[in-house]
Every structure is written in C-alpha cells, then in structure tokens.
Design an enzyme around this catalytic site. Structure first.
Site, PDB file in Angstrom:
ATOM      1  N   SER A 115      -1.365   2.469  -6.150  1.00 14.33           N
ATOM      2  CA  SER A 115      -2.305   3.122  -5.228  1.00 14.33           C
ATOM      3  C   SER A 115      -1.625   4.285  -4.526  1.00 14.33           C
ATOM      4  CB  SER A 115      -2.826   2.118  -4.182  1.00 14.33           C
ATOM      5  OG  SER A 115      -1.755   1.663  -3.355  1.00 14.33           O
ATOM      6  N   LEU A 152       0.077   7.470  -3.004  1.00 14.74           N
ATOM      7  CA  LEU A 152       0.962   8.487  -3.554  1.00 14.74           C
ATOM      8  C   LEU A 152       1.585   8.026  -4.862  1.00 14.74           C
ATOM      9  CD1 LEU A 152       2.375  11.207  -3.381  1.00 14.74           C
ATOM     10  CD2 LEU A 152       4.081  10.161  -1.872  1.00 14.74           C
ATOM     11  N   SER A 169      10.054  10.467   5.204  1.00 15.70           N
ATOM     12  CA  SER A 169       9.002  10.817   6.151  1.00 15.70           C
ATOM     13  C   SER A 169       9.581  11.712   7.223  1.00 15.70           C
ATOM     14  CB  SER A 169       8.432   9.547   6.795  1.00 15.70           C
ATOM     15  OG  SER A 169       7.571   9.875   7.865  1.00 15.70           O
ATOM     16  N   TYR A 215       9.474   1.953  11.555  1.00 14.01           N
ATOM     17  CA  TYR A 215       9.312   2.883  10.437  1.00 14.01           C
ATOM     18  C   TYR A 215      10.290   4.050  10.574  1.00 14.01           C
ATOM     19  CZ  TYR A 215       6.824   5.864   7.059  1.00 14.01           C
ATOM     20  OH  TYR A 215       6.486   6.653   5.993  1.00 14.01           O
ATOM     21  N   LYS A 245      13.243   4.855   7.787  1.00 17.06           N
ATOM     22  CA  LYS A 245      13.291   6.130   7.067  1.00 17.06           C
ATOM     23  C   LYS A 245      14.526   6.939   7.438  1.00 17.06           C
ATOM     24  CE  LYS A 245       9.525   5.733   4.621  1.00 17.06           C
ATOM     25  NZ  LYS A 245       9.604   5.591   3.155  1.00 17.06           N
ATOM     26  N   THR A 248      -3.274   8.074   2.564  1.00 17.42           N
ATOM     27  CA  THR A 248      -2.919   7.037   1.600  1.00 17.42           C
ATOM     28  C   THR A 248      -3.061   5.664   2.252  1.00 17.42           C
ATOM     29  OG1 THR A 248      -0.579   6.993   2.207  1.00 17.42           O
ATOM     30  CG2 THR A 248      -1.246   8.592   0.524  1.00 17.42           C
TER      31      THR A 248
END
Length: 262
Positions: free
Chosen positions: A11, A13, A135, A148, A152, A183
C-alpha cells in the site's frame, strides 16, 4: 535485469514504488505484513510477467520471520533495497505509553537496520544501493511525533555512518526525506495507548501523493544521488531549524497546537 526489494509494498508509497519500478523494467521482491493485500498487488504485476515478481508476507520486526526471508533470498541478486515499511504515532510525549515508542522504533529503525545488515552480501555482490524512506521529522522536531522523530533521526545517522564505512565497497545509500504524503501511514497512526489515533493529523506545506514521490525516488536512484529533499518546503524547514531553532519552535507550536491535547 536488475532486482529491487521493497518493504511495505502492499500500500501507499511502497505500492507506488513497486508500480513505478515495474514500469522501468525492474524485477521485484515485495514484502509486507498484510499477506492478503500483498498477494493481490503481486498478482496484478505477475499477471503481466510472473518471472519478474516474488512476494513474502511477514512482520519484519519478527527476527525468525526476517531470518527466513533472508535465507529464502540467499541466491537472489539484489541491486536495490528500499526500506519503506514504517509506522507513526500522533500523541504527546507525557501521555504516550512506552510500548508505543518501542513499537515505532522497532518498525522504523530496528527492522530496516537488521534487514540491511543481513542483505549486505547480496548488495555488495551487485554494488547495489540501500534506499531509506526517512522523513523531515528525522531532521527537525514535530509536536506529537516524538517516537517517530527519534526513529527517523536514528535511521539517518546510522545509514550516514554506514555510507562512510562502505564507501570503498561499492554499496550506495540514498536517504529520502519527504514531508507530508497522502499514504496509509498517517491514517494508521497509533495513539497514546497503542490504539489508532482518534484525532486528525496536523500538517504543513503541500500534502503530496505517493506516485509523485515514487517517481522522484527512482529518478534519484538512477542519478546516483545520496540524499533527496523532494520539495522546497522540506529543505526550507530543515534550514530554519538549524539557523533559527527558537523561531522554528514558535511556528511549530502554533501550527501543531492541536497535538498538545492528545
């Protein structure tokens, strides 16, 4: 024919990258934890040419399952590995259960690092490239995304070190730093207690679609680029954070104020 492995390929990207790579003639190895969706997507491509696609359904944070995948691919050539599978959360630090942070780190840092290290022999043999979907949150703080951001940022630092250490071995590293994309990662974001986040996400800049991003990733790979900031906003925000961090914080708190209550 070159071979590319894409994680999170069922699904968002990941699927956009699979379609774009297929159109450019790549042979694909698709990986996702959603076995039903993955089989459906692989079948769409295999209906054209079964020799050009394989798929494996597994949770990449499961050491045993990941080792079985690596063993199954022992004799596969590998020209590109795209570490795309990811998860995020929308919740303030003080309210978030530690298990949520650990889950985000496991998916967004532990899994891509472990998979890459396991597949290094195959990448060395083909002088391949590791592509990591990072990101802008790995470069600058974003309210409600502490876990997150941490994952990252760790991903970026780890692979920048790896890039330097493999510089003489022919293995490339492409770090991709998108801003906000339309997304499922945000639709499936975790809340403070590990259940789906109930509130809508905050965002800045233009929300891009996955197909737009996928084409730019593959163009950057073809050009041998090392880092990709796909839009001007991402580059501007990263510079603002470094040059005027207090101003950045004021603007961020204004734009993401809604995250403070969750």
């Amino acid at each position: 024919m070159k071979t590319m492995l894409i994680t999170g390929a069922a699904s968002g990207l990941g699927w956009a990258l699979a379609r774009a790579a297929w159109a450019r003639g790549w042979r694909l190895i698709l990986v996702d934890r959603d076995g039903e969706a993955l089989a459906d997507k692989a079948a769409r491509l295999a209906g054209v040419d079964t020799r050009r696609v394989r798929h494996f359904a597994l949770d990449l944070t499961d050491d045993t399952a990941r080792n079985e995948l690596v063993a199954a691919l022992r004799d596969e050539p590998l020209d590109a590995l795209i570490n795309n599978a990811g998860i995020t959360h929308r919740s303030s630090v003080a309210r978030t259960e530690l298990a949520v942070f650990r889950r985000v780190m496991a998916v967004d840092w532990d899994a891509p690092v472990a998979l890459t290290l396991a597949l290094l022999p195959a990448l060395r043999a083909r002088r391949g490239t590791v592509i990591n979907i990072g990101s802008m949150a790995g470069w600058m703080p974003v309210l409600g995304r502490a876990g997150y951001c941490s994952a990252k940022a760790a991903l970026a630092q780890f692979f920048e070190v790896l890039r330097g250490e493999l510089a003489d071995e022919g293995v490339g590293v492409l770090m991709v730093y998108p801003s906000f994309l339309a997304t499922p990662i945000e639709r499936n974001a975790l809340g403070f207690d590990g259940r789906p986040a109930a509130h809508a996400r905050s965002s800045v800049g233009r929300v891009r679609d996955a197909d737009w991003m996928a084409e730019r990733v593959l163009d950057a790979l073809a050009a041998g680029r090392r880092r990709l900031f796909p839009d001007r906003f991402t580059l501007f925000a990263s510079l603002l954070w470094r040059l005027a961090p207090d101003l950045y914080h004021r603007l961020m708190r204004r734009r993401f104020a809604g995250e403070l209550d969750h």
